[in-house]
Design a protein around this motif. Sequence first.
Motif, PDB file in Angstrom:
ATOM      1  N   CYS A  56       0.970  -1.225   0.255  1.00  0.00           N
ATOM      2  CA  CYS A  56       0.339  -0.283  -0.356  1.00  0.00           C
ATOM      3  C   CYS A  56       1.104   1.530   0.013  1.00  0.00           C
ATOM      4  CB  CYS A  56      -1.116   0.073   0.988  1.00  0.00           C
ATOM      5  SG  CYS A  56      -2.187   1.851   1.237  1.00  0.00           S
ATOM      6  N   LYS A  57       1.744   1.162   0.468  1.00  0.00           N
ATOM      7  CA  LYS A  57       3.064   2.469   0.987  1.00  0.00           C
ATOM      8  C   LYS A  57       3.262   2.049  -0.422  1.00  0.00           C
ATOM      9  CE  LYS A  57       6.264   4.768   3.700  1.00  0.00           C
ATOM     10  NZ  LYS A  57       6.489   5.745   3.134  1.00  0.00           N
ATOM     11  N   GLY A  58       3.964   3.322  -0.989  1.00  0.00           N
ATOM     12  CA  GLY A  58       5.281   3.727  -2.200  1.00  0.00           C
ATOM     13  C   GLY A  58       6.691   3.174  -1.117  1.00  0.00           C
ATOM     14  N   GLY A  59       7.948   2.598  -1.554  1.00  0.00           N
ATOM     15  CA  GLY A  59       9.212   2.812  -1.427  1.00  0.00           C
ATOM     16  C   GLY A  59       9.416   2.000  -0.195  1.00  0.00           C
ATOM     17  N   VAL A  60       8.652   0.208  -0.986  1.00  0.00           N
ATOM     18  CA  VAL A  60       8.886  -0.184   0.438  1.00  0.00           C
ATOM     19  C   VAL A  60       9.519  -1.639  -0.430  1.00  0.00           C
ATOM     20  CG1 VAL A  60       6.964  -0.537   2.072  1.00  0.00           C
ATOM     21  CG2 VAL A  60       6.477  -1.896  -0.027  1.00  0.00           C
ATOM     22  N   GLY A  61      10.208  -1.307  -1.672  1.00  0.00           N
ATOM     23  CA  GLY A  61      11.008  -1.947  -2.754  1.00  0.00           C
ATOM     24  C   GLY A  61       9.931  -3.703  -3.240  1.00  0.00           C
ATOM     25  N   LYS A  62       9.320  -3.502  -3.850  1.00  0.00           N
ATOM     26  CA  LYS A  62       7.283  -3.674  -3.920  1.00  0.00           C
ATOM     27  C   LYS A  62       8.022  -4.305  -5.651  1.00  0.00           C
ATOM     28  CE  LYS A  62       4.072  -1.776  -5.751  1.00  0.00           C
ATOM     29  NZ  LYS A  62       4.576  -2.128  -6.945  1.00  0.00           N
ATOM     30  N   GLU A  94      -2.151 -15.939  -5.041  1.00  0.00           N
ATOM     31  CA  GLU A  94      -1.214 -15.620  -3.902  1.00  0.00           C
ATOM     32  C   GLU A  94      -1.559 -14.622  -3.850  1.00  0.00           C
ATOM     33  OE1 GLU A  94      -1.576 -19.597  -4.259  1.00  0.00           O
ATOM     34  OE2 GLU A  94      -0.015 -18.714  -5.245  1.00  0.00           O
ATOM     35  N   VAL A  95      -1.657 -13.476  -2.465  1.00  0.00           N
ATOM     36  CA  VAL A  95      -1.712 -12.027  -2.831  1.00  0.00           C
ATOM     37  C   VAL A  95      -0.125 -11.837  -1.546  1.00  0.00           C
ATOM     38  CG1 VAL A  95      -1.880 -10.034  -1.634  1.00  0.00           C
ATOM     39  CG2 VAL A  95      -3.735 -11.402  -2.289  1.00  0.00           C
ATOM     40  N   ILE A  96       1.162 -11.684  -2.110  1.00  0.00           N
ATOM     41  CA  ILE A  96       1.946 -10.770  -1.434  1.00  0.00           C
ATOM     42  C   ILE A  96       2.499 -10.056  -0.878  1.00  0.00           C
ATOM     43  CG2 ILE A  96       4.488 -11.193  -1.031  1.00  0.00           C
ATOM     44  CD1 ILE A  96       4.665 -13.410  -3.058  1.00  0.00           C
ATOM     45  N   ILE A  97       1.726  -9.194   0.590  1.00  0.00           N
ATOM     46  CA  ILE A  97       1.898  -7.685   1.028  1.00  0.00           C
ATOM     47  C   ILE A  97       3.602  -7.271   1.549  1.00  0.00           C
ATOM     48  CG2 ILE A  97       1.120  -6.462   2.181  1.00  0.00           C
ATOM     49  CD1 ILE A  97      -1.077  -7.199   1.228  1.00  0.00           C
ATOM     50  N   VAL A  98       3.944  -6.593   0.699  1.00  0.00           N
ATOM     51  CA  VAL A  98       5.253  -5.814   1.027  1.00  0.00           C
ATOM     52  C   VAL A  98       5.226  -5.327   1.885  1.00  0.00           C
ATOM     53  CG1 VAL A  98       7.355  -5.623   0.079  1.00  0.00           C
ATOM     54  CG2 VAL A  98       6.812  -6.889  -1.276  1.00  0.00           C
ATOM     55  N   ILE A  99       5.909  -5.408   3.439  1.00  0.00           N
ATOM     56  CA  ILE A  99       6.088  -3.962   4.011  1.00  0.00           C
ATOM     57  C   ILE A  99       7.638  -3.365   4.526  1.00  0.00           C
ATOM     58  CG2 ILE A  99       4.121  -4.319   5.166  1.00  0.00           C
ATOM     59  CD1 ILE A  99       5.878  -6.010   7.509  1.00  0.00           C
TER      60      ILE A  99
END
Length: 276
Positions: free
Chosen positions: A15-21, A147-152
Amino acid sequence: MMTQVNKRVVAVSGCKGGVGKTVVAVNLALALTKLGQRVVLMDGDLSVPDVEFTLGVNKKNNRDLLSSNLLFSTIEEKHKGLQDGPSGVRLYTPMEDGEWQDSIQTIRAVELIQGMDALESELDTLVVDTAPGLAPDNVTLIQAATEVIIVISQEDVSVVDAVKQIRLLYRVFNVHQFYIVVNLVSSRRGGAKQFEKLQELIKDDKQIVISFLGAIPFDKAVGEATQQQKALLTINDDCRAARAFHRIGHQLAKLPISEPKGRIEFFMSDRIKERI
């Protein structure tokens, strides 16, 4: 009777930019390719596609246009096709011109999902690098994955934003299962602590299941690869971050592919045949 093979669709989201998604999506696609899978990496940022830029791919000179039987009816006039990427990964960018980008809405996202059936025979796994944020077209793409991967990251605001995204996907689309990757961590314990914070914030939603898929350490090799417009796994396959990507790829490849949920989903016709 021949058994249909389910296709794995992995939405890499944050959801947040800059996490390296995007870095996670690109290198996860490469890790799966190195396991022998046929992988298509789709740039799902429908307003600012950047996977090709991240990889330094020349889309004018390295375009493998789809044959007539693989053209998508909704974007045939856009002359879209697959590109050969590094190490056997193939790239697909849905849009190219500003008119398409500016007009993209949920209905276009649905058409794109349905049109991807044309690539069924081309891949085993589709990795979708989604856009940051909660725009309706982006959320529609995310919920369509198996599958949904959330990157934080180690920033607490990324955890709070992830909670918003997870709850939206659950309440609007009834998505129950999420896999968490913590990027840019100073230590494995730091990654585990961020996952624990997310667990604490989501604990009241009893139907939501979150699983820790792994942590990617902060590694200067990642920055060096980005500056060169290269994928990390193509230039440094044994640094700390690369080994983490390989571990996550192995874990992901072992997961059973979920059954159809009755939503708009990628490769639905094939998966319904398998279910029957």
